[in-house]
Design an enzyme around this catalytic site. Structure first.
Site, PDB file in Angstrom:
ATOM      1  N   ASN A  98       0.806  -1.218   0.000  1.00  0.00           N
ATOM      2  CA  ASN A  98       0.000   0.000   0.000  1.00  0.00           C
ATOM      3  C   ASN A  98       0.843   1.274   0.000  1.00  0.00           C
ATOM      4  O   ASN A  98       0.360   2.339  -0.389  1.00  0.00           O
ATOM      5  CB  ASN A  98      -0.931  -0.066   1.231  1.00  0.00           C
ATOM      6  N   TYR A 109       3.504   9.233 -11.586  1.00  0.00           N
ATOM      7  CA  TYR A 109       2.657   8.499 -10.635  1.00  0.00           C
ATOM      8  C   TYR A 109       1.736   7.548 -11.414  1.00  0.00           C
ATOM      9  O   TYR A 109       1.621   6.371 -11.068  1.00  0.00           O
ATOM     10  CB  TYR A 109       1.826   9.502  -9.821  1.00  0.00           C
ATOM     11  N   THR A 146      -6.270  11.801   2.881  1.00  0.00           N
ATOM     12  CA  THR A 146      -5.124  11.313   3.668  1.00  0.00           C
ATOM     13  C   THR A 146      -3.956  12.294   3.530  1.00  0.00           C
ATOM     14  O   THR A 146      -4.045  13.288   2.814  1.00  0.00           O
ATOM     15  CB  THR A 146      -4.635   9.941   3.144  1.00  0.00           C
TER      16      THR A 146
HETATM   17  N1  LIG Z   1      -5.125   9.390  -1.043  1.00  0.00           N
HETATM   18  C1  LIG Z   1      -5.545   9.197  -2.267  1.00  0.00           C
HETATM   19  O1  LIG Z   1      -6.288  10.017  -2.830  1.00  0.00           O
HETATM   20  C2  LIG Z   1      -5.182   7.930  -2.999  1.00  0.00           C
HETATM   21  C3  LIG Z   1      -5.929   7.609  -4.139  1.00  0.00           C
HETATM   22  C4  LIG Z   1      -5.607   6.448  -4.838  1.00  0.00           C
HETATM   23  C5  LIG Z   1      -4.568   5.653  -4.411  1.00  0.00           C
HETATM   24  N2  LIG Z   1      -3.869   6.002  -3.303  1.00  0.00           N
HETATM   25  C6  LIG Z   1      -2.762   5.124  -2.906  1.00  0.00           C
HETATM   26  O2  LIG Z   1      -3.037   4.626  -1.612  1.00  0.00           O
HETATM   27  C7  LIG Z   1      -1.814   4.269  -0.968  1.00  0.00           C
HETATM   28  C8  LIG Z   1      -1.816   4.818   0.444  1.00  0.00           C
HETATM   29  O3  LIG Z   1      -1.777   6.227   0.395  1.00  0.00           O
HETATM   30  P1  LIG Z   1      -2.566   7.170   1.421  1.00  0.00           P
HETATM   31  O4  LIG Z   1      -3.587   7.881   0.643  1.00  0.00           O
HETATM   32  O5  LIG Z   1      -2.981   6.395   2.610  1.00  0.00           O
HETATM   33  O6  LIG Z   1      -1.408   8.224   1.742  1.00  0.00           O
HETATM   34  P2  LIG Z   1      -0.571   8.531   3.088  1.00  0.00           P
HETATM   35  O7  LIG Z   1      -1.497   8.824   4.204  1.00  0.00           O
HETATM   36  O8  LIG Z   1       0.424   9.564   2.675  1.00  0.00           O
HETATM   37  O9  LIG Z   1       0.175   7.147   3.372  1.00  0.00           O
HETATM   38  C9  LIG Z   1       1.273   6.732   2.602  1.00  0.00           C
HETATM   39  C10 LIG Z   1       2.013   5.642   3.346  1.00  0.00           C
HETATM   40  O10 LIG Z   1       3.108   5.183   2.542  1.00  0.00           O
HETATM   41  C11 LIG Z   1       4.302   5.211   3.324  1.00  0.00           C
HETATM   42  N3  LIG Z   1       5.456   5.446   2.461  1.00  0.00           N
HETATM   43  C12 LIG Z   1       5.634   6.398   1.522  1.00  0.00           C
HETATM   44  N4  LIG Z   1       6.848   6.273   0.953  1.00  0.00           N
HETATM   45  C13 LIG Z   1       7.457   5.224   1.547  1.00  0.00           C
HETATM   46  C14 LIG Z   1       8.724   4.590   1.423  1.00  0.00           C
HETATM   47  N5  LIG Z   1       9.652   5.018   0.543  1.00  0.00           N
HETATM   48  N6  LIG Z   1       9.007   3.519   2.205  1.00  0.00           N
HETATM   49  C15 LIG Z   1       8.094   3.070   3.101  1.00  0.00           C
HETATM   50  N7  LIG Z   1       6.878   3.611   3.269  1.00  0.00           N
HETATM   51  C16 LIG Z   1       6.568   4.679   2.510  1.00  0.00           C
HETATM   52  C17 LIG Z   1       4.093   6.352   4.328  1.00  0.00           C
HETATM   53  O11 LIG Z   1       4.973   6.177   5.444  1.00  0.00           O
HETATM   54  P3  LIG Z   1       5.239   7.379   6.529  1.00  0.00           P
HETATM   55  O12 LIG Z   1       3.912   8.053   6.777  1.00  0.00           O
HETATM   56  O13 LIG Z   1       5.741   6.608   7.714  1.00  0.00           O
HETATM   57  O14 LIG Z   1       6.250   8.277   5.927  1.00  0.00           O
HETATM   58  C18 LIG Z   1       2.620   6.141   4.664  1.00  0.00           C
HETATM   59  O15 LIG Z   1       2.475   5.133   5.634  1.00  0.00           O
HETATM   60  C19 LIG Z   1      -0.698   4.839  -1.849  1.00  0.00           C
HETATM   61  O16 LIG Z   1      -0.140   3.802  -2.627  1.00  0.00           O
HETATM   62  C20 LIG Z   1      -1.411   5.821  -2.757  1.00  0.00           C
HETATM   63  O17 LIG Z   1      -0.760   5.958  -3.992  1.00  0.00           O
HETATM   64  C21 LIG Z   1      -4.149   7.127  -2.575  1.00  0.00           C
END
Ligand SMILES: NC(=O)c1ccc[n+]([C@@H]2O[C@H](COP(=O)([O-])OP(=O)(O)OC[C@H]3O[C@@H](n4cnc5c(N)ncnc54)[C@H](OP(=O)(O)O)[C@@H]3O)[C@@H](O)[C@H]2O)c1
Length: 257
Positions: free
Chosen positions: A87, A152, A187
């Site tokens: 994720n 992305y 998020t």
């Molecule tokens: N939010 C949206 O609108 C959305 C929409 C579609 C898909 N997504 C996808 O959903 C997934 C989760 O994102 P989210 O929305 O929950 O965002 P988020 O709250 O920013 O969470 C991202 C997570 O990924 C971790 N991370 C980022 N880079 C990393 C690295 N190099 N090594 C290890 N961990 C890493 C972060 O760790 P730390 O916090 O500890 O730094 C955090 O736990 C992502 O793949 C994102 O692309 C998000």
């Protein structure tokens, strides 16, 4: 052992953190991995209020060697892994020519290669134990190209293709595969300065909550569903796009060469 073991990358924030809560409520031992030490620590504190059966690790998933070492240590301690959720992910909101070479590498390496590293090191273990389930979180941006998100989108299109292929290969090994494609979720994903001009940041009401998305992912896991697209309305948009694409492919394949 009367509980299942789940590993969630990006479990220290947003969708991953909320999925960890859902899994803990269902008696999974939940292991979260995040990049920022303080986020991992804070999230673990929150999770422990639901159940003590969780742990957390700090690991930059760009680092293949560190991922391999971490997976080996986790498996040594837990002796099994029922569920892997890939994720972790992030982006900048910039036109392609504004991204530096370093930023391009960072996006592809975290989102796509990080997912592949965890699969590479955990699949042999799942194969040996004779079962498993892998969930890869892509995005609607993995099905539709979007401006200012080119790299992305490339990384998420990559996850979609990778996951579809993996689905066929894993089926015969009794390992289920699930692909998750959410639209905008509220998020920390949008925390980077470059997202200040992102349209969804101005229309917050249309954005899904991470709690809702996590609950839907949990249902998809329980039902061993292959693909989850959220919000539901997007399913029709993507289906419509795929129909047009298939028509275009059919047309192109008939052109004289
Ligand atoms: N939010 C949206 O609108 C959305 C929409 C579609 C898909 N997504 C996808 O959903 C997934 C989760 O994102 P989210 O929305 O929950 O965002 P988020 O709250 O920013 O969470 C991202 C997570 O990924 C971790 N991370 C980022 N880079 C990393 C690295 N190099 N090594 C290890 N961990 C890493 C972060 O760790 P730390 O916090 O500890 O730094 C955090 O736990 C992502 O793949 C994102 O692309 C998000």
């Amino acid at each position: 052992m009367n509980f299942k073991v789940a590993i969630i990358t990006g479990g220290s924030s947003g969708i991953g953190k909320n999925l960890a809560k859902e899994l803990l409520k269902d008696n999974y031992k939940t292991i979260i991995i995040g990049k920022t030490k303080s986020n991992v620590q804070e999230t673990l504190k929150e999770l422990k209020q639901i159940s003590e059966n969780c742990s957390g690790f700090v690991c930059d998933i760009n680092d293949e060697k560190r991922v391999k070492y971490l997976v080996t240590e986790i498996l040594k301690e837990n002796h099994k892994v029922d569920l892997l959720v890939n994720n972790a992910g992030f982006s900048y909101y910039k036109e392609f020519d504004e991204l530096s070479e370093e930023e391009i590498k960072e996006i592809v390496s975290t989102n796509l290669l990080g997912t592949m590293y965890f699969c590479k090191f955990i699949i042999p273990y799942m194969e040996k134990q004779g079962y498993g389930h892998i969930v890869n979180v892509a995005s609607v941006a993995g099905r539709i190209g979007l401006p200012k998100l080119s790299v992305y989108c490339a990384s998420k299109f990559g996850i979609v293709g990778f996951t579809e292929s993996l689905y066929y290969e894993m089926k015969k090994k009794n390992i289920y595969v699930t692909l998750v494609c959410p639209g905008a979720v509220d998020t920390n994903f949008y925390r980077d300065e470059s997202f200040k001009k992102f349209p969804h940041a101005q229309r917050h009401k249309k954005v899904m909550s991470p709690e809702y998305v996590a609950k839907e992912i949990k249902k998809a896991i329980d039902n061993k569903r292959f693909e989850l697209i959220l919000p539901k309305l997007f399913r029709f948009k993507i289906m419509f796009k795929d129909v047009l694409k298939r028509f275009a492919m059919w047309y192109v394949s008939r052109l004289p060469r």
